[in-house]
Design a protein around this motif. Structure first.
Motif, mmCIF file in Angstrom:
data_model
loop_
_atom_site.group_PDB
_atom_site.id
_atom_site.type_symbol
_atom_site.label_atom_id
_atom_site.label_comp_id
_atom_site.label_asym_id
_atom_site.label_seq_id
_atom_site.Cartn_x
_atom_site.Cartn_y
_atom_site.Cartn_z
ATOM 1 N N MET A 70 -4.506 7.966 -18.484
ATOM 2 C CA MET A 70 -4.492 7.291 -17.322
ATOM 3 C C MET A 70 -3.362 7.089 -16.480
ATOM 4 N N GLN A 71 -3.538 7.490 -15.227
ATOM 5 C CA GLN A 71 -2.379 7.757 -14.263
ATOM 6 C C GLN A 71 -2.137 6.489 -13.741
ATOM 7 N N THR A 72 -0.680 6.299 -13.760
ATOM 8 C CA THR A 72 -0.120 4.942 -13.322
ATOM 9 C C THR A 72 -0.235 5.040 -11.657
ATOM 10 N N GLU A 73 -0.467 3.527 -11.459
ATOM 11 C CA GLU A 73 -0.636 3.475 -9.926
ATOM 12 C C GLU A 73 0.805 2.963 -9.378
ATOM 13 N N TRP A 74 1.624 3.615 -8.459
ATOM 14 C CA TRP A 74 2.948 3.196 -8.066
ATOM 15 C C TRP A 74 2.416 2.440 -6.828
ATOM 16 N N THR A 75 3.426 1.343 -6.905
ATOM 17 C CA THR A 75 2.895 0.367 -5.842
ATOM 18 C C THR A 75 4.256 0.602 -4.764
ATOM 19 N N HIS A 76 4.159 0.121 -3.493
ATOM 20 C CA HIS A 76 5.087 0.220 -2.453
ATOM 21 C C HIS A 76 5.066 -1.208 -1.548
ATOM 22 N N GLN A 77 6.312 -1.646 -1.370
ATOM 23 C CA GLN A 77 6.135 -3.001 -0.457
ATOM 24 C C GLN A 77 6.714 -2.447 0.735
ATOM 25 N N THR A 78 6.075 -2.626 1.686
ATOM 26 C CA THR A 78 6.668 -2.030 3.194
ATOM 27 C C THR A 78 7.587 -2.957 3.586
ATOM 28 N N VAL A 79 8.711 -2.227 4.120
ATOM 29 C CA VAL A 79 9.812 -2.996 4.540
ATOM 30 C C VAL A 79 9.615 -3.283 5.928
ATOM 31 N N LEU A 80 9.827 -4.561 6.590
ATOM 32 C CA LEU A 80 10.037 -5.184 7.859
ATOM 33 C C LEU A 80 8.453 -4.874 8.569
ATOM 34 N N LEU A 81 7.527 -5.119 7.621
ATOM 35 C CA LEU A 81 6.093 -4.680 8.196
ATOM 36 C C LEU A 81 5.641 -5.473 9.336
ATOM 37 N N ASN A 82 6.035 -6.859 9.543
ATOM 38 C CA ASN A 82 5.268 -7.483 10.839
ATOM 39 C C ASN A 82 6.441 -7.350 11.824
ATOM 40 N N GLU A 83 7.723 -7.318 11.350
ATOM 41 C CA GLU A 83 8.651 -7.315 12.650
ATOM 42 C C GLU A 83 8.446 -5.690 13.306
ATOM 43 N N ALA A 84 8.150 -4.603 12.521
ATOM 44 C CA ALA A 84 8.137 -3.376 12.910
ATOM 45 C C ALA A 84 6.713 -3.361 13.992
ATOM 46 N N VAL A 85 5.805 -3.825 13.347
ATOM 47 C CA VAL A 85 4.543 -3.807 14.239
ATOM 48 C C VAL A 85 4.494 -4.717 15.553
ATOM 49 N N GLN A 86 5.220 -5.823 15.098
ATOM 50 C CA GLN A 86 5.677 -6.781 16.683
ATOM 51 C C GLN A 86 6.310 -5.931 17.646
ATOM 52 N N ALA A 87 7.343 -5.105 17.095
ATOM 53 C CA ALA A 87 8.142 -4.305 18.019
ATOM 54 C C ALA A 87 7.529 -3.242 18.821
ATOM 55 N N LEU A 88 6.430 -2.645 18.333
ATOM 56 C CA LEU A 88 5.538 -1.869 18.990
ATOM 57 C C LEU A 88 4.855 -2.301 20.343
ATOM 58 N N SER A 89 4.959 -3.828 20.205
ATOM 59 C CA SER A 89 4.085 -4.278 21.419
ATOM 60 C C SER A 89 2.894 -3.702 21.889
ATOM 61 N N ILE A 90 1.848 -3.912 20.724
ATOM 62 C CA ILE A 90 0.682 -3.039 20.933
ATOM 63 C C ILE A 90 -0.272 -3.279 21.794
ATOM 64 N N ASN A 91 -0.674 -2.431 22.758
ATOM 65 C CA ASN A 91 -1.643 -2.331 23.572
ATOM 66 C C ASN A 91 -2.916 -1.995 22.597
ATOM 67 N N PRO A 92 -4.019 -2.976 22.669
ATOM 68 C CA PRO A 92 -5.133 -2.803 21.557
ATOM 69 C C PRO A 92 -5.847 -1.363 22.061
ATOM 70 N N ASP A 93 -5.775 -0.972 23.254
ATOM 71 C CA ASP A 93 -6.584 0.253 23.587
ATOM 72 C C ASP A 93 -5.614 1.542 23.473
ATOM 73 N N GLY A 94 -4.395 1.274 22.940
ATOM 74 C CA GLY A 94 -3.335 2.432 22.975
ATOM 75 C C GLY A 94 -3.322 3.470 22.088
ATOM 76 N N HIS A 95 -2.439 4.512 22.072
ATOM 77 C CA HIS A 95 -2.444 5.379 21.097
ATOM 78 C C HIS A 95 -0.942 5.175 20.479
ATOM 79 N N TYR A 96 -1.088 5.237 19.168
ATOM 80 C CA TYR A 96 0.304 4.785 18.367
ATOM 81 C C TYR A 96 0.560 5.971 17.066
ATOM 82 N N VAL A 97 1.698 6.077 16.652
ATOM 83 C CA VAL A 97 2.185 7.088 15.833
ATOM 84 C C VAL A 97 2.871 6.477 14.687
ATOM 85 N N ASP A 98 2.311 6.435 13.311
ATOM 86 C CA ASP A 98 2.994 6.382 12.303
ATOM 87 C C ASP A 98 3.651 7.792 12.046
#
Length: 309
Positions: free
Chosen positions: A1-29
């Motif tokens: 059975m393969q182990t599921e390795w988890t990842h806790q995203t750093v600065l999740l809300n802060e980074a997305v807020q910093a993008l100042s998202i336009n709902p109709d825009g094009h973004y890159v991760d």
């Protein structure tokens, strides 16, 4: 059975807020990882919005493929983010780069990133191409090895470590596992900061080199100036001083007014970035996720000057 390795995203809300998202825009991760930031961006996009994700890691790509199959707004690119410029001039509203190694990569011994686990000495982000660290160590000259450990690991014992590695490979042949390398490094490092493993800096240096991480970052930063629209946001999360210094200097260089001393009365060169800021994780986040302690987030806005329509 393969182990599921988890990842806790750093600065999740802060980074997305910093993008100042336009709902109709094009973004890159630019570094999909396990998709924490990508999913948060998608929650803020309308049906007309778009998200392009990059990653070299086959395991990350498999997860991104599942996301793309379920959400038509997602476009996937199995390549490093140095290819960012292929998206086209002035085509992107925001670029997010979350640098470094993800928790699944560190915690999975088969990837060979960590000196804490016995595993094959690999360290490639993309296991489908290129040399592993073990293969590279078989032939690299001692002087080159010492230079890489010093420059990419900021390791003051780089020379004795390189000599110890060379001695070991001459006496017993090629390195095969992370533990073999970590033990040789530990024997060559005379002192170390409290709480830090002697192999930390060497493993960092070899990982950065084998994946050409700094060259990839420099190319992606330069490409961001081309692909971002006027007012578009660049957000970069770094986890060690070499990356952060590069990002800091890049943003400073392109946000500074430069006067040509040979023509002091000419108009100064236009700045390509503005609104440069820095943010660190909160104490609460560091307590909940110790891997966030070294994170630094820097952000800037693309100026209107020189942006292609």
């Amino acid at each position: 059975m393969q182990t599921e390795w988890t990842h806790q995203t750093v600065l999740l809300n802060e980074a997305v807020q910093a993008l100042s998202i336009n709902p109709d825009g094009h973004y890159v991760d630019a570094t999909f990882g396990r998709g924490g930031h990508s999913r948060a961006v998608l929650e803020r996009l309308s049906p007309r919005g778009r998200l392009t994700v990059f990653d070299k890691d086959p395991q990350a790509i498999a997860e991104a493929q599942a996301l793309a199959a379920a959400d038509a707004r997602v476009a996937l690119r199995h390549e490093g983010f140095r290819a960012l410029g292929a998206l086209g001039a002035g085509s992107v509203d925001g670029v997010l780069m979350d640098l470094g190694v993800s928790s699944p990569q560190l915690d999975d011994p088969s990837r060979g990133f960590s000196f804490r686990h016995e595993g094959p000495l690999d360290m490639r982000m993309d296991t489908t191409r290129g040399q592993s660290v073990a293969e590279w160590l078989e032939t690299v000259p001692v002087s080159t090895l010492a230079e890489i450990i010093r420059d990419y690991g900021e390791e003051r014992f780089a020379a004795p470590i390189a000599k110890a590695i060379d001695r070991r490979r001459q006496e017993r042949g090629a390195f095969r596992t992370t533990r073999e390398l970590a033990e040789v490094v530990a024997g060559a490092v005379k002192t170390r900061e409290p709480g830090k493993d002697p192999a930390t800096r060497t493993f960092q240096a070899l990982r950065i080199f084998i994946n050409a991480e700094l060259e990839e970052l420099q190319a992606a930063l330069e490409a961001s100036l081309t692909v971002l629209k006027a007012g578009g946001r660049l957000v970069v999360i770094s986890f060690h001083s070499l990356e952060d210094r590069m990002v800091k200097q890049f943003m400073a260089r392109h946000s500074r007014t430069v006067v040509d001393r040979r023509a002091p009365f000419a108009e100064p060169a236009p700045t390509l970035l503005c609104d440069v800021q820095r943010l660190m994780p909160s104490e609460a986040e560091v307590q909940g996720n110790p891997r966030a302690r070294s994170a630094v987030m820097r952000m800037a806005t693309r100026s209107a000057v020189g942006v292609s329509a």
